[in-house]
Design an enzyme around this catalytic site. Structure first.
Site, short mmCIF file in Angstrom:
data_model
loop_
_atom_site.label_atom_id
_atom_site.label_comp_id
_atom_site.label_asym_id
_atom_site.label_seq_id
_atom_site.Cartn_x
_atom_site.Cartn_y
_atom_site.Cartn_z
N LYS A 20 0.83 -1.20 0.00
CA LYS A 20 0.00 0.00 0.00
C LYS A 20 0.87 1.26 0.00
O LYS A 20 0.60 2.22 -0.72
CB LYS A 20 -0.92 -0.01 1.23
CG LYS A 20 -1.89 1.19 1.28
CD LYS A 20 -3.04 0.92 2.21
CE LYS A 20 -2.68 1.02 3.67
NZ LYS A 20 -2.71 2.42 4.17
N GLY A 97 -5.24 8.49 5.45
CA GLY A 97 -4.36 9.52 5.96
C GLY A 97 -3.16 9.74 5.06
O GLY A 97 -2.67 10.86 4.90
N ARG A 125 -7.41 13.08 12.64
CA ARG A 125 -5.97 12.82 12.65
C ARG A 125 -5.16 14.11 12.48
O ARG A 125 -5.59 15.04 11.79
CB ARG A 125 -5.61 11.81 11.55
CG ARG A 125 -6.22 10.46 11.81
CD ARG A 125 -5.90 9.47 10.71
NE ARG A 125 -7.09 8.74 10.31
CZ ARG A 125 -7.19 7.99 9.23
NH1 ARG A 125 -6.16 7.90 8.42
NH2 ARG A 125 -8.31 7.36 8.95
N SER A 170 4.39 12.18 12.30
CA SER A 170 4.17 11.37 11.10
C SER A 170 5.30 11.60 10.11
O SER A 170 5.58 12.75 9.75
CB SER A 170 2.83 11.70 10.44
OG SER A 170 2.70 10.99 9.21
N GLN A 172 5.03 10.95 7.14
CA GLN A 172 4.38 11.30 5.88
C GLN A 172 4.49 12.80 5.58
O GLN A 172 4.41 13.19 4.41
CB GLN A 172 2.91 10.86 5.90
CG GLN A 172 2.77 9.35 5.90
CD GLN A 172 1.34 8.89 6.18
OE1 GLN A 172 0.46 9.70 6.47
NE2 GLN A 172 1.12 7.59 6.11
N ASP A 325 3.06 0.04 12.24
CA ASP A 325 1.99 -0.82 11.74
C ASP A 325 2.13 -2.26 12.21
O ASP A 325 1.19 -3.06 12.06
CB ASP A 325 1.94 -0.78 10.21
CG ASP A 325 1.37 0.53 9.68
OD1 ASP A 325 0.77 1.27 10.48
OD2 ASP A 325 1.54 0.82 8.49
N LYS A 352 -3.30 6.72 14.52
CA LYS A 352 -3.58 6.08 13.25
C LYS A 352 -5.09 6.13 13.00
O LYS A 352 -5.78 7.02 13.49
CB LYS A 352 -3.04 4.64 13.28
CG LYS A 352 -1.53 4.57 13.43
CD LYS A 352 -0.82 5.03 12.18
CE LYS A 352 0.68 4.86 12.27
NZ LYS A 352 1.35 5.21 11.00
N ARG A 356 -4.42 2.59 18.20
CA ARG A 356 -4.16 1.15 18.08
C ARG A 356 -3.59 0.54 19.35
O ARG A 356 -3.72 -0.67 19.56
CB ARG A 356 -3.23 0.89 16.88
CG ARG A 356 -3.94 1.09 15.55
CD ARG A 356 -3.01 0.88 14.38
NE ARG A 356 -3.76 1.01 13.11
CZ ARG A 356 -3.21 1.24 11.93
NH1 ARG A 356 -1.89 1.38 11.85
NH2 ARG A 356 -3.94 1.32 10.85
N ARG A 399 -6.04 -2.85 10.24
CA ARG A 399 -4.98 -3.59 10.94
C ARG A 399 -5.49 -4.23 12.23
O ARG A 399 -5.06 -5.33 12.60
CB ARG A 399 -3.78 -2.68 11.19
CG ARG A 399 -3.26 -2.05 9.93
CD ARG A 399 -1.77 -1.80 9.94
NE ARG A 399 -1.37 -1.16 8.69
CZ ARG A 399 -1.16 -1.80 7.54
NH1 ARG A 399 -1.32 -3.10 7.49
NH2 ARG A 399 -0.81 -1.15 6.46
#
Length: 445
Positions: A20, A97, A125, A170, A172, A325, A352, A356, A399
């Site tokens: 992904k 996200g 988020r 993050s 990202q 993850d 996330k 989680r 997940r």
């Protein structure tokens, strides 16, 4: 959708779905190009969102996202050649996200305003550090509610420059700036104000950028881990060799198959996983984690095949600062192992699709596990756990759903997992794959 998983022995061969993380980046990189083919993409709700965003910025993807087949061989992207148009409408990123953060950087390049939003989970988020970084680079970037969360409004164009950003929320954000920075006039130099969490995901970005002909480098380190920052020169052109990029297999998804083999493989057999070729993915660490816990696991890197047998597992300590993850998978393994499994450096895993850390602690306890939750640590007390079937909530998080399904393989009786449809985000065929391996799986709408 409710999914009912009964304690089962599994065995046989499964193929890992495409990554992904790589598919998101490849689709957007192809969008930044004049045109490219993305081979072996992951077909999921999240990657469709990125494809729709590419289209919104003036590119096109064939077949169109709504017509993708589950085993789509390739996607042909007609890119916007580094010059995204102002979208005609709001970009709906759904639950993705990754899409939101990466295309926020794309929106900053457009000469006008872009609005990005998504579902209720996505709108909770954090996006604030990326918005602040873009603001420091001269772009108007705002949260409509003033809380650093979507909906977001971004007004470009971005010319580049120097910017500082935290690395502990993050990775990202860094990826978004590097991907957009390559096509700015001045390039972008990113300085990190904190340690970079999830560093392997930036290594994925650097690897993919290189495959698309883009020069981007960490500062102060050969890899993202330990880097002081990153630099990407401007004025570059995205162009993969021969106009084609192939997506590797996904180790986040592979982790559930590894765990299924370790806790529930047929005593006379094994789970064999194809498509596990080496790449920059940090989640390949699941092989080492399983090995440390005592799993009988073998990885033929040249062939891209992992074989794992049912094993007596022992608890270990695992730092997931770079591999967030993997927390749900490791927690599940810990619930079956002897002793304590201590998962550290995991506070960022709370931000996330759901928290989680809390989700795995609470849902595993419903199955009979004992856990201790701290802000930055999750401990699963395997010796005190006795897994029995129960009704658990997947928390609308792919997940969490998949990790609980693996736990159900080792739980006495039948486990009902609510929200099973959310596996579509990253591993749409997960339950079919589990059934093919011999798991007893029933679904009710």
């Amino acid at each position: 959708m409710d999914v009912h998983v009964t304690r089962s022995a599994v065995g046989g061969t499964a193929r890992a779905p495409p990554s992904k993380s790589y598919t998101h980046r490849a689709l957007l990189a192809a969008g930044y190009s004049a045109g490219a083919t993305v081979a072996s993409p992951l077909v999921s709700a999240d990657t469709r969102a990125t494809a729709r965003a590419v289209t919104a910025f003036g590119g096109s993807v064939e077949p169109v996202p709504d017509e993708w087949e589950s085993d789509q061989d390739a996607l042909d992207v007609d890119g916007f050649d580094g010059r995204p148009a102002v979208p005609d409408d709001v970009i709906d990123c759904g639950n993705s996200g990754t899409t939101t953060r990466l295309v926020t950087g794309t929106a900053a390049l457009a000469d006008g305003g872009t609005v990005l939003t998504g579902d209720s989970s996505l709108r909770s988020r954090p996006q604030g550090p990326l918005l602040e970084a873009l603001d420091d680079l001269g772009v108007r970037a705002e949260s409509t509610r003033g809380n650093g969360q979507a909906p977001l409004v971004v007004f470009g164009p971005l010319s580049g420059g120097e910017v500082a950003i935290p690395g502990d929320v993050s990775s990202q954000y860094v990826t978004a700036l590097l991907m957009a920075g390559a096509v700015t006039g001045d390039g972008i130099e990113v300085s990190l104000t904190t340690e970079l969490k999830s560093a392997p995901y930036v290594d994925i970005t650097l690897e993919l950028l290189a495959d698309f002909g883009i020069d981007a480098e960490p500062v102060g380190s050969e890899t993202a881990d330990g880097a002081e920052g990153f630099v990407v020169p401007g004025g570059q052109t995205y162009a993969p060799e021969d106009g084609r990029y192939a997506v590797p297999g996904d180790f986040s998804s592979i982790s559930y198959l590894v765990a299924a083999g370790a806790v529930a493989a047929d005593p006379d057999g094994a789970v064999r996983i194809e498509g596990a070729r080496p790449s920059a993915q940090g989640d390949a660490a699941i092989v080492d984690v399983a090995d440390r816990m005592g799993a009988a696991i073998d990885w033929d890197r040249e062939a891209g095949v992992i074989t794992v047998k049912r094993s007596t597992l022992s608890g270990v300590e695992v730092d997931v600062g770079d591999t967030p993850d993997l927390l749900p998978t490791i927690a599940t393994l810990g619930a079956v192992a002897d002793g304590d499994t201590r998962i550290t450096n995991c506070e960022h895993v709370r931000y996330k699709e759901t928290d989680r850390v809390a989700a795995m602690a609470e849902e595993l306890e419903r199955l009979g596990a004992e856990t201790t939750e701290e802000p930055d640590v999750l401990t699963v007390h395997g010796s005190e756990s006795d897994l029995r079937g129960a009704t658990v909530d997947g928390r609308a998080d792919h997940r969490i759903v998949m990790a609980l399904a693996v736990a159900a393989l080792a739980a006495e009786g039948t486990t009902t997992i609510r929200g099973g449809e959310h596996v579509d985000v990253s591993f749409p065929t997960f339950f079919e794959t589990m059934a093919d391996l011999g798991a007893t799986v029933d679904r009710t709408e």
